[in-house]
Design a protein around this motif. Structure first.
Motif, PDB file in Angstrom:
ATOM      1  N   LEU A 120       0.929  -1.255  -0.171  1.00 53.76           N
ATOM      2  CA  LEU A 120      -0.083   0.145  -0.125  1.00 53.76           C
ATOM      3  C   LEU A 120       0.882   1.289   0.137  1.00 53.76           C
ATOM      4  O   LEU A 120       2.008   1.060   0.353  1.00 53.76           O
ATOM      5  N   ALA A 121       0.230   2.468  -0.341  1.00 56.59           N
ATOM      6  CA  ALA A 121       1.067   3.747  -0.253  1.00 56.59           C
ATOM      7  C   ALA A 121       1.581   3.772   0.984  1.00 56.59           C
ATOM      8  O   ALA A 121       2.848   4.623   1.031  1.00 56.59           O
ATOM      9  N   ASN A 122       1.123   3.451   2.242  1.00 58.51           N
ATOM     10  CA  ASN A 122       1.856   3.695   3.403  1.00 58.51           C
ATOM     11  C   ASN A 122       2.921   2.882   3.895  1.00 58.51           C
ATOM     12  O   ASN A 122       3.570   2.917   4.730  1.00 58.51           O
ATOM     13  N   GLY A 123       3.243   1.701   2.823  1.00 55.78           N
ATOM     14  CA  GLY A 123       4.283   0.851   3.061  1.00 55.78           C
ATOM     15  C   GLY A 123       3.697  -0.366   3.645  1.00 55.78           C
ATOM     16  O   GLY A 123       4.574  -1.322   3.402  1.00 55.78           O
ATOM     17  N   ASP A 124       2.438  -0.512   3.872  1.00 57.52           N
ATOM     18  CA  ASP A 124       2.098  -1.652   4.599  1.00 57.52           C
ATOM     19  C   ASP A 124       1.913  -2.949   3.576  1.00 57.52           C
ATOM     20  O   ASP A 124       1.429  -2.932   2.533  1.00 57.52           O
ATOM     21  N   LYS A 130       4.151  -6.175   8.643  1.00 57.14           N
ATOM     22  CA  LYS A 130       5.322  -6.312   7.274  1.00 57.14           C
ATOM     23  C   LYS A 130       5.103  -4.915   6.577  1.00 57.14           C
ATOM     24  O   LYS A 130       3.871  -4.639   6.258  1.00 57.14           O
ATOM     25  N   ARG A 131       6.128  -4.264   6.639  1.00 60.16           N
ATOM     26  CA  ARG A 131       6.139  -3.136   5.794  1.00 60.16           C
ATOM     27  C   ARG A 131       7.570  -2.915   4.851  1.00 60.16           C
ATOM     28  O   ARG A 131       8.654  -3.462   5.232  1.00 60.16           O
ATOM     29  N   ASN A 132       7.315  -2.110   3.787  1.00 60.87           N
ATOM     30  CA  ASN A 132       8.358  -1.987   2.586  1.00 60.87           C
ATOM     31  C   ASN A 132       8.578  -0.444   2.464  1.00 60.87           C
ATOM     32  O   ASN A 132       7.306  -0.080   2.028  1.00 60.87           O
ATOM     33  N   TYR A 133       9.600  -0.009   1.985  1.00 57.71           N
ATOM     34  CA  TYR A 133       9.894   1.089   1.855  1.00 57.71           C
ATOM     35  C   TYR A 133      11.139   1.330   0.651  1.00 57.71           C
ATOM     36  O   TYR A 133      11.776   0.407   0.601  1.00 57.71           O
ATOM     37  N   PHE A 134      10.720   1.899  -0.432  1.00 56.05           N
ATOM     38  CA  PHE A 134      11.904   2.013  -1.374  1.00 56.05           C
ATOM     39  C   PHE A 134      12.672   3.200  -1.867  1.00 56.05           C
ATOM     40  O   PHE A 134      11.788   4.248  -1.815  1.00 56.05           O
ATOM     41  N   GLY A 146      11.224  10.136   5.501  1.00 53.69           N
ATOM     42  CA  GLY A 146       9.882  10.469   5.016  1.00 53.69           C
ATOM     43  C   GLY A 146       8.880   9.252   5.274  1.00 53.69           C
ATOM     44  O   GLY A 146       7.583   9.222   4.915  1.00 53.69           O
ATOM     45  N   ILE A 147       9.192   8.240   6.053  1.00 56.59           N
ATOM     46  CA  ILE A 147       8.291   7.069   5.942  1.00 56.59           C
ATOM     47  C   ILE A 147       7.403   7.449   7.300  1.00 56.59           C
ATOM     48  O   ILE A 147       7.996   7.924   8.285  1.00 56.59           O
ATOM     49  N   PRO A 148       6.283   6.605   7.359  1.00 55.03           N
ATOM     50  CA  PRO A 148       5.335   6.926   8.623  1.00 55.03           C
ATOM     51  C   PRO A 148       5.785   5.966   9.799  1.00 55.03           C
ATOM     52  O   PRO A 148       4.902   5.164  10.181  1.00 55.03           O
ATOM     53  N   THR A 149       6.983   6.317  10.168  1.00 57.63           N
ATOM     54  CA  THR A 149       7.262   5.585  11.187  1.00 57.63           C
ATOM     55  C   THR A 149       8.693   6.158  11.933  1.00 57.63           C
ATOM     56  O   THR A 149       8.900   7.359  11.059  1.00 57.63           O
ATOM     57  N   PRO A 150       9.035   6.286  12.887  1.00 55.05           N
ATOM     58  CA  PRO A 150       9.880   7.225  13.663  1.00 55.05           C
ATOM     59  C   PRO A 150      11.377   7.252  12.598  1.00 55.05           C
ATOM     60  O   PRO A 150      11.599   6.427  12.146  1.00 55.05           O
TER      61      PRO A 150
END
Length: 678
Positions: A120-124, A130-134, A146-150
């Motif tokens: 998903l757009a929020n990385g979920d 489970k979350r992913n960012y690129f 910029g990710i929705p986590t600290p």
């Protein structure tokens, strides 16, 4: 003769006999570039002899070593990479993977444990767990502020600072949650070996107009390797523009497919490491398009091959000083079966076999002699089959050899560049009249001769959809079995009364499911308060039991509870039902001796049943119908003893009934009516 005089003068004055160099390049670089092209063009064996230093399995895996070579790729690729960060905080595990050296065009999707997933757009990928960012490498690959986590610099103040830039590196960040033990196997079936990969569109390349684009065109990818700082690093103006433009167009031609539609004639998808020998990388890339790097008459770098070229040079017997020829292949020792593999995006980027080529005529009388022909940067089975057809033609020539000519043979030095390098040789006294591919060329101006390697060839570049052999079905075409186990069936939820002491009962709930033969499946059941959904956030309690049944403990009477179930650690929770607890379902006997006391007023008396009694309940109605009677009062009493009640209903005719109730509010049949008039 003017052109030959110019070439001769240049060759003699600058390089000496028989040698030419690419303009402005050292002889060492020239030799490396040109020799690579020859090895691939003439035998197409270069791909098999120049495997990457880093195996594909390792490029697609997460590596902890700090000395793993950096990877650079073209086209579509599935990559993991080198672990740059691996730390836990706040019940979550954070991992940064460096997957590609330099910017990539973009992310296609993430894969978990060999399967593509929706992010998903929020990385979920899976909420909470489970979350992913690129990061595409355009800037700092280590910047995940910029990710929705600290912010990582805030969460790991000393471990991951602003100095951890990973500048110019394409990366991805994976955040692993910590599921309950009962769900761990479902969320992470491979446990500590959970594998996360990114499917990407890799390096952008310059098109012929100079714009940076994503392309799988083999010519553009090879051209990028020629000029890139992490490739040959050759100045763009040293490449022959017309030659490269023609080859780009050739690679982009549409080829019909048996299943309908078309595909690009020559595509390239694959990787190399910065530790690989560039000549080997070039050979693997050229193998996707039957290409060869060569020097033009102006001393620039051109590219040829990939198509048939009618010869415009004819060497006759008048020009031939000597000739040595032999058979091009041995039908009794060379292969008669050719097996092939390519890396298929439709098969999880795994090496995938295509239907083998077989010389059926030879196999009638000969044993099978197989050879392997793999092109790991080829992303299409049809393209591989077309390349294989070219290979077979070049491996099974009628004649190969060498002719020595006078300096007229210099006409065969430079190809036209519209396909493979061919000449026509006509020498009746030697029994030769046909088209030959030029495989080598040496000359000596002082000695007045040229020595030309030649190999007969017939056009192997034509292609019809009828030649296309089928590819093994993809996982989707096979109807991949679901990874999740089918849920339990035959669920039955019952209530069990439990006699605690005397007439005191408790209540349990029991769930059973249909048995299965699989020994790894065990029923998992839980009970929660209220009439709720299977995924409600309530205090679920585990029900004890065996493989196919489970029971609650004793539950409070007249309270509502919901039971949910699944196979342990498998699938989603299923609601079995919601039940109001009735600890004692036994119906008590009706009261006896129900009567009016006296002849005035509304005083009533009766005798309670001797067992299974908790209290009495009185009803009245102005008509003689128990169905419409109204509740009057609950009357405490003792089992087997008399009870009484005095009512004040007002004037009129009245009809009374009384029932006995047990501790679970199960009522007896009514006693009555007792009818009075006030």
């Amino acid at each position: 003769m003017a052109i030959f005089s110019i070439i001769s003068a240049y060759a003699t004055a600058v390089l000496g006999p028989g040698a030419l160099s690419l303009f402005g390049l050292s002889p060492a670089v020239t030799a490396a570039v040109v020799s690579v092209g020859r090895s691939v063009l003439w035998s197409m064996a270069g791909a098999a002899l120049t495997k990457p230093n880093l195996p594909r399995q390792q490029v697609m895996a997460t590596i902890t070593q700090t000395d793993t070579p950096r990877v650079r790729a073209y086209g579509r690729n599935l990559l993991a990479g080198q672990r740059a960060f691996f730390e836990a905080a706040d019940g979550q595990l954070y991992q940064i993977i460096v997957m590609h050296h330099g910017r990539v065009d973009g992310l296609i999707r993430f894969w978990w444990d060999g399967e593509p997933v929706v992010t998903l757009a929020n990385g979920d990928v899976d909420p909470k767990y489970k979350r992913n960012y690129f990061r595409d490498g355009n800037g700092n690959g280590g910047d995940y502020s910029g990710i929705p986590t600290p912010n990582l610099q805030t969460l790991f103040q000393t471990l991951w600072t602003a100095d951890h830039r990973l500048e110019g590196q394409a990366t991805f960040l994976t955040v692993f949650g910590d599921p309950p033990d009962e769900d761990f196997g479902k969320k992470f079936p491979k446990g500590a070996y959970t594998q996360v990969q990114a499917e990407i569109r890799a390096s952008r390349v310059a098109n012929m107009a100079g714009a940076m684009i994503y392309s799988e065109n083999s010519a553009l990818c090879i051209r990028d390797l020629m000029t890139h700082v992490d490739g040959w690093n050759i100045a763009l103006d040293r490449l022959d523009t017309s030659s490269w433009q023609a080859f780009v167009n050739r690679c982009g031609q549409a080829v019909p497919l048996a299943g309908g539609g078309t595909e690009m004639r020559y595509r390239l998808c694959g990787f190399y490491t910065l530790d690989d020998q560039l000549k080997d990388v070039t050979a693997r890339m050229l193998a996707t398009c039957d290409g060869q790097i060569y020097e033009t008459a102006e001393g620039k770098i051109g590219i040829l091959g990939g198509a048939w070229s009618e010869p415009d040079v004819t060497i006759t017997a008048d020009d031939i000083l000597s000739i040595e020829m032999q058979d091009g292949f041995d039908p009794f020792t060379d292969y008669n079966v050719l097996k092939s593999q390519f890396v298929s995006p439709d098969h999880g980027y795994q090496p995938t076999s295509v239907a083998e080529w077989r010389d059926e005529d030879a196999l009638v009388t000969q044993p099978e002699r197989a050879e392997q022909f793999d092109v790991d940067m080829c992303p299409s089975h049809t393209q591989l089959q077309r390349l294989r057809k070219i290979k077979v033609a070049k491996d099974r020539r009628d004649m190969v050899g060498t002719i020595r000519t006078n300096l007229v043979g210099l006409k065969a030095r430079f190809p036209k560049g519209d396909g493979i390098h061919t000449i026509r040789v006509q020498a009746e006294e030697f029994g030769i009249d046909g088209v030959f591919e030029v495989t080598s060329h040496l000359f000596s101006i002082p000695d007045g001769y040229c020595e030309i390697g030649i190999a007969s060839i017939q056009n192997p570049y034509g292609w019809s959809v009828t030649e296309e052999l089928p590819l093994p079905p993809t996982i989707d075409e096979l109807g991949k079995p679901p990874r999740q186990v089918p849920p339990p069936t035959g669920a039955s939820l019952t209530q069990i009364p439990v006699l605690l002491s005397g007439d005191t009962y408790g209540g349990k709930l029991r769930l059973t499911v249909a048995p299965v033969t699989r020994g790894d499946l065990t029923l998992q059941a839980q009970v929660g308060p209220g009439n709720v959904s299977a995924n409600a956030s309530v205090a679920w309690a585990t029900m004890a039991g065996d493989r196919f049944s489970a029971e609650t403990g004793i539950l409070p009477n007249e309270e509502v509870y919901t039971v949910r179930y699944r196979w342990r650690g498998q699938g989603d929770w299923i609601k079995a039902g919601s039940v109001t607890i009735v600890a004692n379902p036994n119906v008590p006997a009706a009261p006896t001796g129900f009567a009016r006391v006296g002849s005035s007023g509304a005083q009533l008396t009766w005798t309670n049943p001797a067992t299974n009694f908790f209290k009495s309940r009185l009803f009245r109605n102005s008509t003689n119908s128990f169905a419409g009677a109204s509740f009057v009062a609950d009357i405490s009493g003792l089992a087997g003893q008399s009870s009484s009640y005095t009512d004040s209903p007002g004037t009129g005719p009245w009809h009374y009934w009384v029932v006995a109730m047990n501790g679970s509010a199960v009522v007896s049949p009514p006693a009555g009516p007792v009818s009075i008039t006030l």
